[in-house]
Design a protein around this motif. Structure first.
Motif, mmCIF file in Angstrom:
data_model
loop_
_atom_site.group_PDB
_atom_site.id
_atom_site.type_symbol
_atom_site.label_atom_id
_atom_site.label_comp_id
_atom_site.label_asym_id
_atom_site.label_seq_id
_atom_site.Cartn_x
_atom_site.Cartn_y
_atom_site.Cartn_z
ATOM 1 N N THR A 50 -4.542 13.654 5.877
ATOM 2 C CA THR A 50 -4.853 12.346 5.307
ATOM 3 C C THR A 50 -6.254 12.328 4.716
ATOM 4 O O THR A 50 -6.479 11.824 3.626
ATOM 5 N N PRO A 53 -6.711 16.066 1.826
ATOM 6 C CA PRO A 53 -5.386 16.532 1.409
ATOM 7 C C PRO A 53 -5.388 17.822 0.595
ATOM 8 O O PRO A 53 -4.393 18.525 0.557
ATOM 9 N N HIS A 54 -6.500 18.153 -0.025
ATOM 10 C CA HIS A 54 -6.575 19.355 -0.854
ATOM 11 C C HIS A 54 -7.323 20.490 -0.152
ATOM 12 O O HIS A 54 -7.527 21.544 -0.741
ATOM 13 N N ARG A 88 -8.921 7.935 2.693
ATOM 14 C CA ARG A 88 -9.345 8.926 1.700
ATOM 15 C C ARG A 88 -10.428 8.352 0.796
ATOM 16 O O ARG A 88 -11.375 9.045 0.440
ATOM 17 N N ASP A 153 -7.618 7.031 -13.014
ATOM 18 C CA ASP A 153 -6.188 7.311 -12.851
ATOM 19 C C ASP A 153 -5.975 8.556 -11.997
ATOM 20 O O ASP A 153 -6.525 9.620 -12.294
ATOM 21 N N GLY A 154 -5.187 8.376 -10.935
ATOM 22 C CA GLY A 154 -4.826 9.509 -10.091
ATOM 23 C C GLY A 154 -5.929 10.037 -9.193
ATOM 24 O O GLY A 154 -5.857 11.166 -8.722
ATOM 25 N N TRP A 155 -6.943 9.223 -8.904
ATOM 26 C CA TRP A 155 -8.061 9.713 -8.083
ATOM 27 C C TRP A 155 -7.567 10.222 -6.737
ATOM 28 O O TRP A 155 -8.136 11.162 -6.177
ATOM 29 N N GLN A 156 -6.497 9.615 -6.208
ATOM 30 C CA GLN A 156 -5.972 10.000 -4.898
ATOM 31 C C GLN A 156 -5.472 11.442 -4.894
ATOM 32 O O GLN A 156 -5.456 12.094 -3.855
ATOM 33 N N ASP A 157 -5.064 11.927 -6.047
ATOM 34 C CA ASP A 157 -4.510 13.276 -6.153
ATOM 35 C C ASP A 157 -5.526 14.302 -6.645
ATOM 36 O O ASP A 157 -5.188 15.467 -6.835
ATOM 37 N N MET A 158 -6.747 13.875 -6.864
ATOM 38 C CA MET A 158 -7.787 14.775 -7.372
ATOM 39 C C MET A 158 -8.575 15.388 -6.223
ATOM 40 O O MET A 158 -8.733 14.765 -5.175
#
Length: 193
Positions: A50, A53-54, A88, A153-158
């Motif tokens: 959590t 994540p990366h 996060r 956009d997409g900060w959660q996946d960066m």
């Protein structure tokens, strides 16, 4: 007493003691039962997946925090929750503040100042982040950072350093990554407190 009977009695006594140990201490000094962690508390623990994540990128830095720095980290967490954002977002915010100010609410540093940057996030009044009074308020500065982060956009996946850099536009874009583990540890320690 014969050996077989003696072993049976000792075995039963051993099971009784082991059963008692498994059930918990027999008594407490104040007579109350041992506290047990609730299922909610167990489920609310934050895990690495959590918070990071990366996985962390590169060598990690760590500093010992003063009471003031810890209070500032807690203020960032509180502002993140108030903004309705997740753990996060708090990790990204705290890692950014660790890089920018080491979680110290910095005022104007004179000749050592980067333009007019101040506060936990080294935000600049001349760049529209707010007044000096606002950007040196931990709740306001965190909320301003999070508002900008939400627009990415997409900060959660960066990766953390990309999300932070997109908001901060630093001359050293990769430096945020070094604080990810400590930021995650801080969030894990204080998110539910």
């Amino acid at each position: 007493m014969n050996t077989m009977l003696r072993k049976s009695i000792l075995g039963i006594a051993g099971l009784t003691v082991a059963g008692g140990l498994a059930a918990g201490p027999l008594n407490h000094s104040d007579g109350t039962p041992a506290p047990r962690e609730s299922a909610v508390a167990v489920q609310s623990r934050l895990d690495t997946a959590t918070l990071i994540p990366h996985g962390v990128q590169g060598a990690q830095s760590r500093i010992d925090l003063t009471d003031e720095q810890t209070a500032n980290a807690k203020a960032i967490i509180a502002a993140t929750k108030k903004a309705g954002m997740n753990e996060r977002a708090a990790v990204v915010s705290i890692a950014t503040a660790l890089q920018e100010s080491k979680l110290e609410n910095l005022g104007h540093l004179g000749d050592r100042n980067d333009h007019d940057s101040q506060g936990l996030f080294q935000q600049r009044p001349s760049s529209g982040w707010g007044t000096v009074e606002q950007i040196t308020d931990p709740e306001y500065s965190t909320t301003a950072f999070l508002k900008a982060l939400k627009q990415v956009d997409g900060w959660q996946d960066m990766p953390l350093t990309v999300a932070a850099q997109t908001v901060q536009v630093s001359a050293y874009p990769d430096h945020y990554a070094q604080w990810e583990q400590q930021a995650a540890d801080i969030v894990a320690a204080h998110w539910n407190s």
